[in-house]
Design a protein around this motif. Structure first.
Motif, PDB file in Angstrom:
ATOM      1  N   LYS A  73       0.826  -1.209   0.000  1.00 51.68           N
ATOM      2  CA  LYS A  73       0.000   0.000   0.000  1.00 51.68           C
ATOM      3  C   LYS A  73       0.862   1.262   0.000  1.00 51.68           C
ATOM      4  O   LYS A  73       0.498   2.273  -0.609  1.00 51.68           O
ATOM      5  CB  LYS A  73      -0.923  -0.008   1.215  1.00 51.68           C
ATOM      6  N   GLY A  74       1.979   1.206   0.708  1.00 50.43           N
ATOM      7  CA  GLY A  74       2.858   2.369   0.776  1.00 50.43           C
ATOM      8  C   GLY A  74       3.874   2.346  -0.347  1.00 50.43           C
ATOM      9  O   GLY A  74       4.959   1.767  -0.218  1.00 50.43           O
ATOM     10  N   TYR A  75       3.522   2.969  -1.464  1.00 48.23           N
ATOM     11  CA  TYR A  75       4.381   2.940  -2.658  1.00 48.23           C
ATOM     12  C   TYR A  75       4.245   4.264  -3.392  1.00 48.23           C
ATOM     13  O   TYR A  75       3.127   4.762  -3.609  1.00 48.23           O
ATOM     14  CB  TYR A  75       3.959   1.792  -3.567  1.00 48.23           C
ATOM     15  N   VAL A  76       5.376   4.866  -3.751  1.00 45.78           N
ATOM     16  CA  VAL A  76       5.387   6.126  -4.499  1.00 45.78           C
ATOM     17  C   VAL A  76       6.470   6.026  -5.569  1.00 45.78           C
ATOM     18  O   VAL A  76       7.584   5.581  -5.285  1.00 45.78           O
ATOM     19  CB  VAL A  76       5.699   7.345  -3.594  1.00 45.78           C
ATOM     20  N   ARG A  77       6.141   6.458  -6.793  1.00 45.19           N
ATOM     21  CA  ARG A  77       7.150   6.457  -7.855  1.00 45.19           C
ATOM     22  C   ARG A  77       7.170   7.801  -8.571  1.00 45.19           C
ATOM     23  O   ARG A  77       6.121   8.388  -8.840  1.00 45.19           O
ATOM     24  CB  ARG A  77       6.877   5.357  -8.890  1.00 45.19           C
ATOM     25  N   TYR A  78       8.400   8.266  -8.872  1.00 45.54           N
ATOM     26  CA  TYR A  78       8.598   9.452  -9.704  1.00 45.54           C
ATOM     27  C   TYR A  78       9.656   9.083 -10.741  1.00 45.54           C
ATOM     28  O   TYR A  78      10.833   8.947 -10.413  1.00 45.54           O
ATOM     29  CB  TYR A  78       9.041  10.665  -8.882  1.00 45.54           C
ATOM     30  N   VAL A  79       9.253   8.893 -12.001  1.00 42.09           N
ATOM     31  CA  VAL A  79      10.096   8.401 -13.093  1.00 42.09           C
ATOM     32  C   VAL A  79      10.704   7.061 -12.661  1.00 42.09           C
ATOM     33  O   VAL A  79       9.980   6.094 -12.460  1.00 42.09           O
ATOM     34  CB  VAL A  79      11.173   9.417 -13.536  1.00 42.09           C
ATOM     35  N   ASP A  80      12.030   6.992 -12.474  1.00 38.61           N
ATOM     36  CA  ASP A  80      12.672   5.723 -12.135  1.00 38.61           C
ATOM     37  C   ASP A  80      13.079   5.654 -10.669  1.00 38.61           C
ATOM     38  O   ASP A  80      13.792   4.744 -10.254  1.00 38.61           O
ATOM     39  CB  ASP A  80      13.911   5.513 -13.010  1.00 38.61           C
ATOM     40  N   ASP A  81      12.614   6.594  -9.882  1.00 40.03           N
ATOM     41  CA  ASP A  81      12.928   6.670  -8.458  1.00 40.03           C
ATOM     42  C   ASP A  81      11.665   6.274  -7.695  1.00 40.03           C
ATOM     43  O   ASP A  81      10.619   6.911  -7.859  1.00 40.03           O
ATOM     44  CB  ASP A  81      13.364   8.103  -8.115  1.00 40.03           C
ATOM     45  N   PHE A  82      11.723   5.231  -6.855  1.00 40.39           N
ATOM     46  CA  PHE A  82      10.514   4.805  -6.162  1.00 40.39           C
ATOM     47  C   PHE A  82      10.802   4.359  -4.740  1.00 40.39           C
ATOM     48  O   PHE A  82      11.926   3.970  -4.399  1.00 40.39           O
ATOM     49  CB  PHE A  82       9.774   3.719  -6.939  1.00 40.39           C
ATOM     50  N   LEU A  83       9.766   4.444  -3.901  1.00 40.61           N
ATOM     51  CA  LEU A  83       9.848   4.105  -2.482  1.00 40.61           C
ATOM     52  C   LEU A  83       8.796   3.076  -2.130  1.00 40.61           C
ATOM     53  O   LEU A  83       7.662   3.137  -2.637  1.00 40.61           O
ATOM     54  CB  LEU A  83       9.623   5.342  -1.612  1.00 40.61           C
ATOM     55  N   LEU A  84       9.162   2.154  -1.247  1.00 46.57           N
ATOM     56  CA  LEU A  84       8.216   1.223  -0.651  1.00 46.57           C
ATOM     57  C   LEU A  84       8.259   1.411   0.856  1.00 46.57           C
ATOM     58  O   LEU A  84       9.350   1.567   1.436  1.00 46.57           O
ATOM     59  CB  LEU A  84       8.564  -0.237  -0.974  1.00 46.57           C
ATOM     60  N   PHE A  85       7.094   1.408   1.498  1.00 46.22           N
ATOM     61  CA  PHE A  85       7.004   1.592   2.949  1.00 46.22           C
ATOM     62  C   PHE A  85       6.336   0.369   3.573  1.00 46.22           C
ATOM     63  O   PHE A  85       5.442  -0.235   2.967  1.00 46.22           O
ATOM     64  CB  PHE A  85       6.187   2.842   3.285  1.00 46.22           C
ATOM     65  N   SER A  86       6.768   0.042   4.793  1.00 49.51           N
ATOM     66  CA  SER A  86       6.187  -1.121   5.460  1.00 49.51           C
ATOM     67  C   SER A  86       6.434  -1.055   6.958  1.00 49.51           C
ATOM     68  O   SER A  86       7.267  -0.280   7.441  1.00 49.51           O
ATOM     69  CB  SER A  86       6.774  -2.419   4.892  1.00 49.51           C
ATOM     70  N   GLU A  87       5.705  -1.906   7.688  1.00 46.90           N
ATOM     71  CA  GLU A  87       5.922  -2.060   9.124  1.00 46.90           C
ATOM     72  C   GLU A  87       7.126  -2.938   9.407  1.00 46.90           C
ATOM     73  O   GLU A  87       7.645  -2.938  10.527  1.00 46.90           O
ATOM     74  CB  GLU A  87       4.678  -2.693   9.765  1.00 46.90           C
ATOM     75  N   SER A  88       7.579  -3.711   8.408  1.00 43.26           N
ATOM     76  CA  SER A  88       8.596  -4.725   8.634  1.00 43.26           C
ATOM     77  C   SER A  88       9.790  -4.591   7.697  1.00 43.26           C
ATOM     78  O   SER A  88       9.625  -4.455   6.488  1.00 43.26           O
ATOM     79  CB  SER A  88       7.972  -6.117   8.465  1.00 43.26           C
ATOM     80  N   ARG A  89      10.972  -4.659   8.262  1.00 42.05           N
ATOM     81  CA  ARG A  89      12.185  -4.685   7.449  1.00 42.05           C
ATOM     82  C   ARG A  89      12.211  -5.938   6.577  1.00 42.05           C
ATOM     83  O   ARG A  89      12.600  -5.876   5.405  1.00 42.05           O
ATOM     84  CB  ARG A  89      13.427  -4.698   8.353  1.00 42.05           C
ATOM     85  N   CYS A  90      11.821  -7.067   7.150  1.00 45.05           N
ATOM     86  CA  CYS A  90      11.870  -8.333   6.415  1.00 45.05           C
ATOM     87  C   CYS A  90      10.964  -8.293   5.197  1.00 45.05           C
ATOM     88  O   CYS A  90      11.333  -8.796   4.120  1.00 45.05           O
ATOM     89  CB  CYS A  90      11.473  -9.491   7.330  1.00 45.05           C
ATOM     90  N   ASP A  91       9.782  -7.705   5.338  1.00 48.75           N
ATOM     91  CA  ASP A  91       8.866  -7.599   4.203  1.00 48.75           C
ATOM     92  C   ASP A  91       9.477  -6.758   3.086  1.00 48.75           C
ATOM     93  O   ASP A  91       9.349  -7.088   1.905  1.00 48.75           O
ATOM     94  CB  ASP A  91       7.532  -6.974   4.646  1.00 48.75           C
ATOM     95  N   LEU A  92      10.140  -5.674   3.458  1.00 51.95           N
ATOM     96  CA  LEU A  92      10.753  -4.810   2.450  1.00 51.95           C
ATOM     97  C   LEU A  92      11.914  -5.502   1.756  1.00 51.95           C
ATOM     98  O   LEU A  92      12.092  -5.366   0.545  1.00 51.95           O
ATOM     99  CB  LEU A  92      11.217  -3.502   3.093  1.00 51.95           C
ATOM    100  N   ARG A  93      12.707  -6.273   2.519  1.00 57.28           N
ATOM    101  CA  ARG A  93      13.794  -7.025   1.888  1.00 57.28           C
ATOM    102  C   ARG A  93      13.234  -8.047   0.897  1.00 57.28           C
ATOM    103  O   ARG A  93      13.766  -8.199  -0.209  1.00 57.28           O
ATOM    104  CB  ARG A  93      14.630  -7.728   2.951  1.00 57.28           C
ATOM    105  N   ARG A  94      12.177  -8.740   1.304  1.00 54.78           N
ATOM    106  CA  ARG A  94      11.556  -9.722   0.412  1.00 54.78           C
ATOM    107  C   ARG A  94      10.999  -9.052  -0.837  1.00 54.78           C
ATOM    108  O   ARG A  94      11.215  -9.532  -1.961  1.00 54.78           O
ATOM    109  CB  ARG A  94      10.435 -10.453   1.159  1.00 54.78           C
ATOM    110  N   CYS A  95      10.308  -7.933  -0.655  1.00 57.71           N
ATOM    111  CA  CYS A  95       9.743  -7.210  -1.797  1.00 57.71           C
ATOM    112  C   CYS A  95      10.842  -6.693  -2.719  1.00 57.71           C
ATOM    113  O   CYS A  95      10.694  -6.700  -3.942  1.00 57.71           O
ATOM    114  CB  CYS A  95       8.872  -6.051  -1.312  1.00 57.71           C
ATOM    115  N   GLY A  96      11.936  -6.248  -2.110  1.00 55.51           N
ATOM    116  CA  GLY A  96      13.054  -5.771  -2.917  1.00 55.51           C
ATOM    117  C   GLY A  96      13.597  -6.852  -3.823  1.00 55.51           C
ATOM    118  O   GLY A  96      13.893  -6.604  -5.008  1.00 55.51           O
ATOM    119  N   GLU A  97      13.713  -8.081  -3.312  1.00 53.25           N
ATOM    120  CA  GLU A  97      14.211  -9.187  -4.140  1.00 53.25           C
ATOM    121  C   GLU A  97      13.203  -9.555  -5.220  1.00 53.25           C
ATOM    122  O   GLU A  97      13.582  -9.878  -6.356  1.00 53.25           O
ATOM    123  CB  GLU A  97      14.510 -10.398  -3.254  1.00 53.25           C
ATOM    124  N   GLU A  98      11.918  -9.505  -4.900  1.00 53.55           N
ATOM    125  CA  GLU A  98      10.882  -9.792  -5.900  1.00 53.55           C
ATOM    126  C   GLU A  98      10.896  -8.747  -7.010  1.00 53.55           C
ATOM    127  O   GLU A  98      10.704  -9.066  -8.189  1.00 53.55           O
ATOM    128  CB  GLU A  98       9.502  -9.844  -5.236  1.00 53.55           C
TER     129      GLU A  98
END
Length: 348
Positions: free
Chosen positions: A225-250
């Motif tokens: 749900k927490g996602y913002v993109r501007y051209v090729d620069d984007f951010l993901l937000f989460s309650e969990s570091r592990c979730d963000l690491r997993r999403c980053g690999e995906e």
């Protein structure tokens, strides 16, 4: 997904071409080549219309030049009549894609922009304790023409217009990527043209179409749900570091299908309390926003140079005033009173 037919007829409609020419002329009416085009506008538009309808339209050669802020880039300036065609095409097809784009993509879209992107990032920074910042390495030079055309053709069902778009893409190629199909031999190589010119209106729009695949993947497959993109620069937000690491690999794996890769030096997982760098600002979980220090330094150096040029009668005061007003309006979106006071009080 619905494919729209008869789009070229809408592109070459004289009203659309005239509106596109007026848009391309904004700020260029008294400068060549815009002035020459304006003098012969009716004839120029009729010629463009006939070329587009007959399939004989060919883009002209680009003028390439370097810019050095915020970093060195090669910018391509298309001939003026080609810019009219770019505006005419975008006026017709952009609304068809806008309905499909996610709301949290903010670059080069009506009603969006850097300030709204920053405010959306601030909203998520106040809501989530962790953020993953990503940037795609050499994005524009890495866009595969074949993949882009496939994504455009999912919505654009007019083969004549797709042929015009193919011609625009073929007018600039950064390099040719070679691919050998599975089971083929050495001579079964397939050439893939790669790269969009920085500076084209069409490039900005095509860049959004290309990465809309990533937006949909993050939202609907990863369900972030927490996602913002501007051209090729984007951010993901989460309650969990592990979730963000997993999403980053995906995301890394998904970008492989688009022939893109994340910049290894711009892949950072950080607590939002320490600040998240995005579109020239740093947003924090406590609601504070500051201007990125490198951005402030660039304007400070440029301002001091402009003041030095004024003293030597090499620049008009009015030009500096416009620049200062524009910069002040930009940084006012952050807590920047002390910064503005400090920068604007310095003189050389």
């Amino acid at each position: 997904m619905k494919r729209h037919k008869g789009l070229l007829d809408r592109v070459v409609c004289f009203e659309n071409l005239h509106a596109a020419a007026r848009k391309a002329l904004c700020g260029r009416r008294m400068r060549s080549p815009g002035f020459e085009f304006l003098l012969e506008m009716e004839r120029e538009l009729i010629e463009l219309r006939e070329e587009l309808l007959s399939g004989s339209y060919l883009p002209g050669e680009y003028h390439y030049f370097q810019i050095y802020e915020p970093k060195c880039r090669t910018v391509a300036a298309a001939p003026f009549r080609d810019r009219v065609v770019h505006h005419a095409i975008i006026r017709v097809i952009q609304p068809l894609f806008e309905a499909r784009f996610i709301s949290d993509s903010f670059a080069c879209r009506p009603g969006k922009g850097t300030h709204r992107a920053m405010k959306r990032a601030l909203f998520f920074a106040r809501k989530y304790p962790f953020a993953l910042k990503c940037d795609i390495q050499k994005y524009f030079p890495s866009i595969d023409h074949g993949i882009l055309m496939a994504r455009l053709s999912r919505v654009v069902g007019d083969e004549r217009l797709l042929k015009v778009v193919e011609g625009i893409l073929a007018s600039h190629v950064d390099y040719v990527r070679k691919e050998w199909p599975v089971g083929g031999d050495l001579f079964d190589v397939i050439d893939h043209s790669v790269g969009l010119p920085i500076g084209n209106l069409t490039s900005q729009f095509f860049a959004n179409v290309y990465l809309d695949a990533l937006d949909q993947f993050v939202k609907h497959e990863l369900r972030i749900k927490g996602y913002v993109r501007y051209v090729d620069d984007f951010l993901l937000f989460s309650e969990s570091r592990c979730d963000l690491r997993r999403c980053g690999e995906e995301i890394r794996k998904f970008l492989d299908s688009l022939k893109l890769r994340i910049h290894p030096d711009k892949y950072r997982l950080t607590p939002t309390g320490l600040g998240v760098d995005f579109v020239g600002f740093v947003v924090r979980s406590d609601g504070r926003v500051r201007v990125r220090s490198s951005s402030a330094k660039r304007f400070r150096d440029r301002y001091e140079k402009m003041c030095w040029e004024i003293k030597r009668h090499r620049r008009k005061v009015s030009e500096v005033t416009r620049s200062v007003i524009a910069w002040s309006g930009h940084v006012e979106h952050a807590q920047s009173y002390r910064l503005r006071t400090t920068v604007l009080s310095r003189r050389k």
